[in-house]
Structures are given as C-alpha cells and as structure tokens.
Scaffold this motif. Sequence first.
Motif, short mmCIF file in Angstrom:
data_model
loop_
_atom_site.label_atom_id
_atom_site.label_comp_id
_atom_site.label_asym_id
_atom_site.label_seq_id
_atom_site.Cartn_x
_atom_site.Cartn_y
_atom_site.Cartn_z
N SER A 80 -18.97 12.18 35.61
CA SER A 80 -19.47 10.98 35.65
C SER A 80 -18.39 10.19 36.72
N GLY A 81 -18.81 9.60 37.81
CA GLY A 81 -17.85 8.80 38.75
C GLY A 81 -18.01 7.33 38.18
N GLY A 82 -16.75 6.76 38.69
CA GLY A 82 -16.75 5.04 38.23
C GLY A 82 -16.98 4.33 39.51
N LYS A 83 -16.74 3.10 39.16
CA LYS A 83 -16.88 2.03 39.89
C LYS A 83 -15.86 2.03 40.93
N GLU A 84 -14.83 2.22 40.78
CA GLU A 84 -13.67 2.21 41.85
C GLU A 84 -13.33 4.00 42.02
N ARG A 85 -12.47 4.27 43.04
CA ARG A 85 -12.00 5.61 43.34
C ARG A 85 -11.13 6.07 42.27
N ALA A 86 -10.26 4.95 41.59
CA ALA A 86 -9.33 5.51 40.86
C ALA A 86 -10.08 5.71 39.50
N ASP A 87 -11.23 5.28 38.93
CA ASP A 87 -11.84 5.34 37.76
C ASP A 87 -12.55 6.72 38.06
N SER A 88 -13.24 7.24 39.22
CA SER A 88 -13.60 8.59 39.53
C SER A 88 -12.64 9.54 39.38
N VAL A 89 -11.57 9.57 40.04
CA VAL A 89 -10.47 10.25 39.92
C VAL A 89 -9.76 10.57 38.35
N LEU A 90 -9.77 9.65 37.56
CA LEU A 90 -9.45 9.62 36.31
C LEU A 90 -10.27 10.42 35.43
N SER A 91 -11.74 10.22 35.70
CA SER A 91 -12.67 11.07 35.23
C SER A 91 -12.48 12.62 35.36
N GLY A 92 -12.19 12.70 36.52
CA GLY A 92 -11.99 14.13 37.11
C GLY A 92 -10.73 14.72 36.27
N LEU A 93 -9.78 13.88 36.25
CA LEU A 93 -8.55 14.31 35.74
C LEU A 93 -8.62 14.58 34.26
N LYS A 94 -9.35 13.78 33.39
CA LYS A 94 -10.04 14.00 31.96
C LYS A 94 -10.51 15.18 31.61
N TYR A 95 -11.47 15.54 32.67
CA TYR A 95 -12.14 16.97 32.48
C TYR A 95 -11.22 18.17 32.66
N VAL A 96 -10.33 18.02 33.76
CA VAL A 96 -9.28 19.02 34.14
C VAL A 96 -8.35 19.18 32.87
N GLN A 97 -7.94 18.11 31.99
CA GLN A 97 -6.77 18.47 31.05
C GLN A 97 -7.60 18.89 29.98
N THR A 98 -8.98 18.39 29.74
CA THR A 98 -9.57 19.10 28.46
C THR A 98 -10.25 20.43 28.50
N HIS A 99 -10.93 20.74 29.65
CA HIS A 99 -11.35 21.84 29.83
C HIS A 99 -10.81 23.12 30.95
N LEU A 100 -9.83 22.60 31.76
CA LEU A 100 -9.34 23.44 32.57
C LEU A 100 -7.88 23.76 32.47
N GLU A 101 -7.31 22.88 32.07
CA GLU A 101 -5.78 22.99 31.91
C GLU A 101 -4.94 23.29 33.05
#
Length: 234
Positions: A80-101
């Motif tokens: 899920s993307g966010g309202k601002e670029r940083a929100d979208s990048v954080l969403s991606g980062l959290k997925y990476v940390q949780t599922h891809l490491e």
Amino acid sequence: MPKKTPSLVAIVPAAGVGSRMQADRPKQYLSIGERTVLEHTLNKLLAHPLIAQVVVAISDDDPYFAQLPIANSPQVIRVSGGKERADSVLSGLKYVQTHLEAKWVLVHDAARPCVSLDDIDALISACLVHPVGGILATPVRDTMKRANAERNIDHTVSRDALWHALTPQMFQTQTLTVALEQALAHNVAITDEASALEWQGRQPVLIPGKATNIKITQPEDLALAEFYLSRAEG
C-alpha cells in the motif's frame, strides 16, 4: 563488483498522481511503445542480476496496476502506497524487513525508465563499501539563477559542487527506515531518501550517473524517454 555481493531489493514508490502531465491517468501508466512507463521501469530493475525482487507501493484505490501483466510476476510485490513519497517508501521498507530481510535496498522513481544497468552497477559497488550509502547524480551544467518573489533574477548561483539528484538511491534497510521515521516525526520535508540521512547529519556519496536517466514529469519527457529507450534497445 565486490565479491559475494548479496541479492538486493528495489523499492519503487508509485502512488503519485503526476498532475503536471495533464493526462487522464498517473504518469507511470502512460505508454511508451507497447508498455507503460512503470513496466519499463520495473523491467529495467529486474534485468539487473543482483536485484532479486521489486516492492512497488501502489495506492489502494489504484485501478491500473492490477491490469498490467507484470503485476503477476513473482518478483514484483505490491504494498500500500501512502500520501507522500516517504510514506510509500516506508511501506516498502516495512515489507522488506518483515518478509524479505534484505540488508540493502535501492529506492527508484517509478517515472525513471531510462536508468542504465551500468549506472546501477556503479551505485551498488560504491555503496557496499561506503559507511552511509549513496545516490546516482549528475553535475549541474547550466548557469543557475536564484529568483525573487516576482520571478525576476535575484542573483546567479555558483554551480560548482552542485549536483542533480537521481535514483536509484541505495541505503541499508534499517538505517533508511529509522531516518525516514525520525524525519517524519519531526515534520521534516523529505524530497528524496538521501535528505532523510542528511537531516541526521550523515553524508551519502554521490555516484556520477548518465544524464539520460530522466524523470518523466512534463508531457515532452515521454518522447525523450522513448528515444533513449529505443536507442538502448538498439
């Protein structure tokens, strides 16, 4: 390239609307040839042998992404993307940390389909041995002017040591996550990932990249991107 280079993950924030394009859809879904801008961008990233997966941040109400063939690729993950670029990048980062490491991530603009694999090579090589990470960039070539409120020239700005920031920008996953979270908590304006690290007092490295790595922003950029892509394929 350093020996035993790890597989990497790219994050592509693609939740923007691209209002300056004056089009009927976000700029990442405009076509260049038979593919959308976003498809060209994702295919280019996945063509790099060290990029194992791409996490794409898309607005929840986006009606276009699911219709693209690349949306079904096992190497492409939607978050899920966010309202601002940083929100979208954080969403991606959290997925990476949780599922891809993955220890490192490359963040790349959805509307930069012309990035070269050689430039990505140079970025990866430089960042893996740098204490902070870094970004692709090009030196400023034109004379720079500072305007006043009436849009008249106030003075000329020296272009010495000035660079245009490009993407990808590559940082350690945990480092970038903390930097973005802290900057947002302090209402700091984040224009790119490097600016969050800069706010912390860190100094990412600048890796010279090709000027052909344009960001599609204005309608005329589509034709230029098509030219660069056709030349690269040729």
